[in-house]
Enzyme design. Structure first.
Site, PDB file in Angstrom:
ATOM      1  N   THR A 185       0.788  -1.240  -0.122  1.00  0.00           N
ATOM      2  CA  THR A 185       0.062  -0.005   0.014  1.00  0.00           C
ATOM      3  C   THR A 185       1.077   1.392  -0.021  1.00  0.00           C
ATOM      4  O   THR A 185       2.098   1.094   0.436  1.00  0.00           O
ATOM      5  CB  THR A 185      -0.818  -0.028   1.117  1.00  0.00           C
ATOM      6  OG1 THR A 185       0.054   0.173   2.517  1.00  0.00           O
ATOM      7  CG2 THR A 185      -1.936  -1.339   1.361  1.00  0.00           C
ATOM      8  N   GLU A 330      -5.507  -3.615  -1.191  1.00  0.00           N
ATOM      9  CA  GLU A 330      -6.145  -5.014  -0.355  1.00  0.00           C
ATOM     10  C   GLU A 330      -7.284  -5.678  -1.074  1.00  0.00           C
ATOM     11  O   GLU A 330      -7.571  -6.871  -0.614  1.00  0.00           O
ATOM     12  CB  GLU A 330      -6.702  -4.437   1.125  1.00  0.00           C
ATOM     13  CG  GLU A 330      -5.663  -3.853   2.069  1.00  0.00           C
ATOM     14  CD  GLU A 330      -5.280  -2.281   1.777  1.00  0.00           C
ATOM     15  OE1 GLU A 330      -5.267  -1.851   0.635  1.00  0.00           O
ATOM     16  OE2 GLU A 330      -4.790  -1.769   2.713  1.00  0.00           O
ATOM     17  N   LYS A 437     -14.494  17.076  11.217  1.00  0.00           N
ATOM     18  CA  LYS A 437     -15.359  17.035  12.633  1.00  0.00           C
ATOM     19  C   LYS A 437     -15.422  18.325  12.878  1.00  0.00           C
ATOM     20  O   LYS A 437     -14.941  18.727  13.960  1.00  0.00           O
ATOM     21  CB  LYS A 437     -14.865  15.922  13.684  1.00  0.00           C
ATOM     22  CG  LYS A 437     -14.984  14.547  13.188  1.00  0.00           C
ATOM     23  CD  LYS A 437     -13.628  13.841  13.823  1.00  0.00           C
ATOM     24  CE  LYS A 437     -13.617  12.535  12.707  1.00  0.00           C
ATOM     25  NZ  LYS A 437     -12.438  12.408  12.172  1.00  0.00           N
ATOM     26  N   TRP A 442     -20.163  16.022  11.341  1.00  0.00           N
ATOM     27  CA  TRP A 442     -19.329  15.702  10.229  1.00  0.00           C
ATOM     28  C   TRP A 442     -19.548  16.386   8.947  1.00  0.00           C
ATOM     29  O   TRP A 442     -20.820  16.420   8.526  1.00  0.00           O
ATOM     30  CB  TRP A 442     -19.712  14.074   9.963  1.00  0.00           C
ATOM     31  CG  TRP A 442     -18.830  13.141  11.082  1.00  0.00           C
ATOM     32  CD1 TRP A 442     -18.495  13.620  12.390  1.00  0.00           C
ATOM     33  CD2 TRP A 442     -18.695  11.836  11.160  1.00  0.00           C
ATOM     34  NE1 TRP A 442     -18.119  12.516  12.996  1.00  0.00           N
ATOM     35  CE2 TRP A 442     -17.978  11.343  12.260  1.00  0.00           C
ATOM     36  CE3 TRP A 442     -18.774  10.755   9.995  1.00  0.00           C
ATOM     37  CZ2 TRP A 442     -17.809  10.004  12.525  1.00  0.00           C
ATOM     38  CZ3 TRP A 442     -18.437   9.500  10.317  1.00  0.00           C
ATOM     39  CH2 TRP A 442     -17.776   9.022  11.442  1.00  0.00           C
TER      40      TRP A 442
HETATM   41  P1  ADP Z   1      -3.892   4.284  -0.861  1.00  0.00           P
HETATM   42  O1  ADP Z   1      -4.471   3.997   0.560  1.00  0.00           O
HETATM   43  O2  ADP Z   1      -2.329   4.437  -0.366  1.00  0.00           O
HETATM   44  O3  ADP Z   1      -4.310   5.505  -1.535  1.00  0.00           O
HETATM   45  P2  ADP Z   1      -5.088   2.414  -2.487  1.00  0.00           P
HETATM   46  O4  ADP Z   1      -5.059   2.764  -3.844  1.00  0.00           O
HETATM   47  O5  ADP Z   1      -5.286   1.140  -1.930  1.00  0.00           O
HETATM   48  O6  ADP Z   1      -3.988   3.189  -1.641  1.00  0.00           O
HETATM   49  O7  ADP Z   1      -6.323   3.095  -1.902  1.00  0.00           O
HETATM   50  C1  ADP Z   1      -7.546   2.706  -1.680  1.00  0.00           C
HETATM   51  C2  ADP Z   1      -8.348   3.911  -1.063  1.00  0.00           C
HETATM   52  O8  ADP Z   1      -8.825   4.693  -2.241  1.00  0.00           O
HETATM   53  C3  ADP Z   1      -9.810   3.456  -0.624  1.00  0.00           C
HETATM   54  O9  ADP Z   1      -9.971   2.849   0.554  1.00  0.00           O
HETATM   55  C4  ADP Z   1     -10.417   4.558  -0.692  1.00  0.00           C
HETATM   56  O10 ADP Z   1     -10.398   5.338   0.540  1.00  0.00           O
HETATM   57  C5  ADP Z   1      -9.931   5.257  -2.170  1.00  0.00           C
HETATM   58  N1  ADP Z   1     -10.772   4.959  -3.301  1.00  0.00           N
HETATM   59  C6  ADP Z   1     -10.411   4.221  -4.241  1.00  0.00           C
HETATM   60  N2  ADP Z   1     -11.656   4.183  -5.036  1.00  0.00           N
HETATM   61  C7  ADP Z   1     -12.549   5.231  -4.422  1.00  0.00           C
HETATM   62  C8  ADP Z   1     -13.856   5.990  -5.190  1.00  0.00           C
HETATM   63  N3  ADP Z   1     -14.177   5.360  -6.244  1.00  0.00           N
HETATM   64  N4  ADP Z   1     -14.203   6.867  -4.377  1.00  0.00           N
HETATM   65  C9  ADP Z   1     -13.743   7.241  -3.244  1.00  0.00           C
HETATM   66  N5  ADP Z   1     -12.711   6.569  -2.827  1.00  0.00           N
HETATM   67  C10 ADP Z   1     -12.020   5.781  -3.445  1.00  0.00           C
END
Ligand code: ADP
Length: 545
Positions: A185, A330, A437, A442
């Protein structure tokens, strides 16, 4: 039924034979480079022989890549898992100490590196304690690397290493639950964490990419894979393309709007996938240049929330359907895709398309409250999204037990906050760590961003919570104004007031040149918050709520 293991080598052999004529095109800056899937199959065999015979790779040893999206990276994607070893995609945009941490944590034995990235690898190679071989792909001078590597590491050139090796490899049968690939990640908090994909999870995930409910990838498609192969396995597109016979267009290091537009006009992809910031840049370019994008059937946008204004602009000004998808490193990463259900038309269909989408059968989703209690899937109860399924990781690499901060009773805690509708549509309001917050209520930073980015003069807008004496936290809006336009904080605030509750309107505004981005091109809110704390922004403050 027969118990045939679901292996990456099966995807390779199928793609290289049945779909041997499909092509992979790599952009070079001096015209495209073309190769067939049959040739990728032959090169994968040669690479596997070289890794075994010259680099001594055995068992599940890790072979890392420090590469852009290109043919050789695709060859490695297949050769390494097919021979039973584990492919580790290194993110080229990480800080050197993070790269070092990851390569040592994964105990990488070999690194395949694009020659354009040799200077980056040379900077850290001395610290990579387990690496014994480096393979440089392409021309360019590997001397700095040879000098930095020392006696412990042998530096090879890809062409020399593969030359004369057999075009076939007797791919071993592996346990389908064994690791095939490893991706970390991007580590927005703490050290990056490793996710190991199994042969089985890759196979099942690839099938899901191909079904109409997923990305609908098929043999007549040409997929422009912009999302980096080091970011969540390029969303699984390379494996899915070999599975179904879709051709691939790889941008290598040419990720700016102008070359991407040229790739679309000349290579005529039917599908493409990237994070919203790439599409946002491309939109601005297409709005001011007459380029032929008529080949694109759909583009998939995920990785961060896609502003509805971006979807409408592509649809209305360029006739391109932007499909919103959600996922994580993940989750392999396909989690959900926003395709309206049968019968939904007009505004109702658009409302479905704004959501993060519906999960496929392979992913189960639920929303939980603060103590982990499941909340109803009623479209209104707000909580943390948790998922599980055969291509969702059960724990991080090197952890004996699932970390309770990220896993609960066999579910992955996504850290994303939102709702789940009775018909399975996920709507995310924010990441838990980005929710603002304010006085016990929120505020969704994403909702404010989406509303701001609907303003015609706004190129990008990133909203974060900043400390406030009276309300604990209040939103700070950082705005990049479109070239040639001018707009004031007061005007933007009035514009926001047409769609956002008054008490949520930001009083702090900063006009900036560009929003800082993470290593995978998302808004880097951590950096925005710390720049604000350091007084780096020229902040204008309007009257509060
Ligand atoms: P990082 O956490 O380092 O950015 P990832 O690419 O694994 O790496 O990120 C996953 C996260 O990206 C998700 O948990 C979410 O918060 C965000 N995410 C992915 N796709 C979307 C989406 N379509 N809308 C909102 N958030 C998204």
């Amino acid at each position: 039924m027969m118990d045939a293991p679901l292996q990456v080598s099966r995807i390779l052999e199928h793609g290289a034979s049945v779909h041997g004529a499909a092509e992979v095109v790599t952009w070079t800056g001096a015209g495209p480079r073309r190769t067939s899937y049959a040739e990728v199959g032959r090169q994968a065999a040669r690479l596997a022989h070289a890794l075994r015979e010259e680099c001594g790779v055995t068992g599940d040893e890790r072979v890392a890549t420090l590469m852009w999206n290109n043919t050789e990276h695709l060859v490695a994607y297949f050769a390494v898992p097919s021979m039973g070893a584990v492919l580790h995609t290194l993110n080229i945009r990480l800080f050197p100490d993070q790269l070092t941490y990851i390569a040592n944590h994964a105990e990488d034995r070999v690194v395949l590196v694009d020659s354009t990235l040799v200077p980056l690898l040379a900077r850290v190679i001395g610290e990579l304690t387990t690496v014994r071989h480096v393979v440089v792909v392409g021309g360019g001078d590997p001397a700095p690397l040879v000098a930095a590597a020392g006696d412990r590491i042998t530096v090879h050139r890809w062409d020399d290493l593969l030359a004369g090796r057999p075009e076939r490899y007797d791919w071993p049968e592996v346990d389908e639950r064994d690791a095939a690939a490893l991706c970390y990640t991007s580590g927005t908090t703490g050290n990056p964490k490793g996710v190991a994909y199994s042969h089985r999870s890759i196979y099942l995930h690839s099938l899901q990419i191909c079904v109409p409910e997923g990305f609908g990838l098929g043999p007549t498609d040409r997929e422009l894979a912009i999302v980096p192969m080091f970011h969540a396995m390029s969303w699984g597109l390379p494996y899915a393309a070999f599975l179904c016979g879709a051709s691939l267009v790889m941008p290598d290091r040419f990720l700016q709007a102008a070359p991407i537009a040229e790739m679309i006009a000349t290579e005529r992809p039917t599908l493409a996938g990237a994070v919203p910031t790439i599409w946002n840049d491309l939109l601005a370019y297409l709005d001011s240049h007459d380029m032929d994008t008529s080949s694109l059937r759909e583009v998939i946008v995920g990785g961060s929330a896609c502003p509805p204004a971006l979807m409408h602009a592509f649809a209305e000004r360029h006739g391109i359907d932007v499909i919103h998808a959600w996922g994580m490193t993940e989750t392999s990463p396909l989690g959900s895709v926003a395709r309206p259900p049968a019968g939904a038309t007009g505004d109702e269909a658009w409302r479905y398309r704004y959501t993060q989408g519906r999960v496929p059968a392979g992913v189960t989703a639920r929303i939980v409250g603060p103590a982990g209690e499941p909340l109803p899937a009623d479209g209104t109860s707000v909580g943390e999204l948790e998922v599980r399924g055969p291509w969702v990781t059960a724990r991080y690499v090197g952890e004996e037990k699932p970390d309770p901060a990220k896993f609960r009773d066999g579910w992955l805690r996504t850290g994303d906050v939102g709702t789940l509708s009775p018909d399975g549509f996920i709507t995310l309001t924010d990441r838990a760590k980005d929710v603002i917050k304010s006085g016990g209520e929120w505020i969704s930073s994403v909702e404010l961003e989406n509303a701001l980015m609907a303003h015609p003069d706004v190129q990008e807008a990133c909203v974060v919570g900043v400390p406030d004496q009276r309300w604990d936290e209040r939103p700070l809006a950082t705005v990049v104004v479109r070239e040639g336009a001018s707009v004031t904080a007061e005007e933007l605030r009035e514009f926001l007031a047409t769609s956002v509750a008054r008490w949520q309107l930001p009083e702090r505004w900063a006009f900036i040149d560009a929003v800082p981005k993470t290593s995978v091109g998302k808004f880097d809110k951590k950096v925005v918050r710390s720049r604000y704390a350091d007084g780096a922004f020229d902040v204008r403050e309007l009257a509060g709520p």
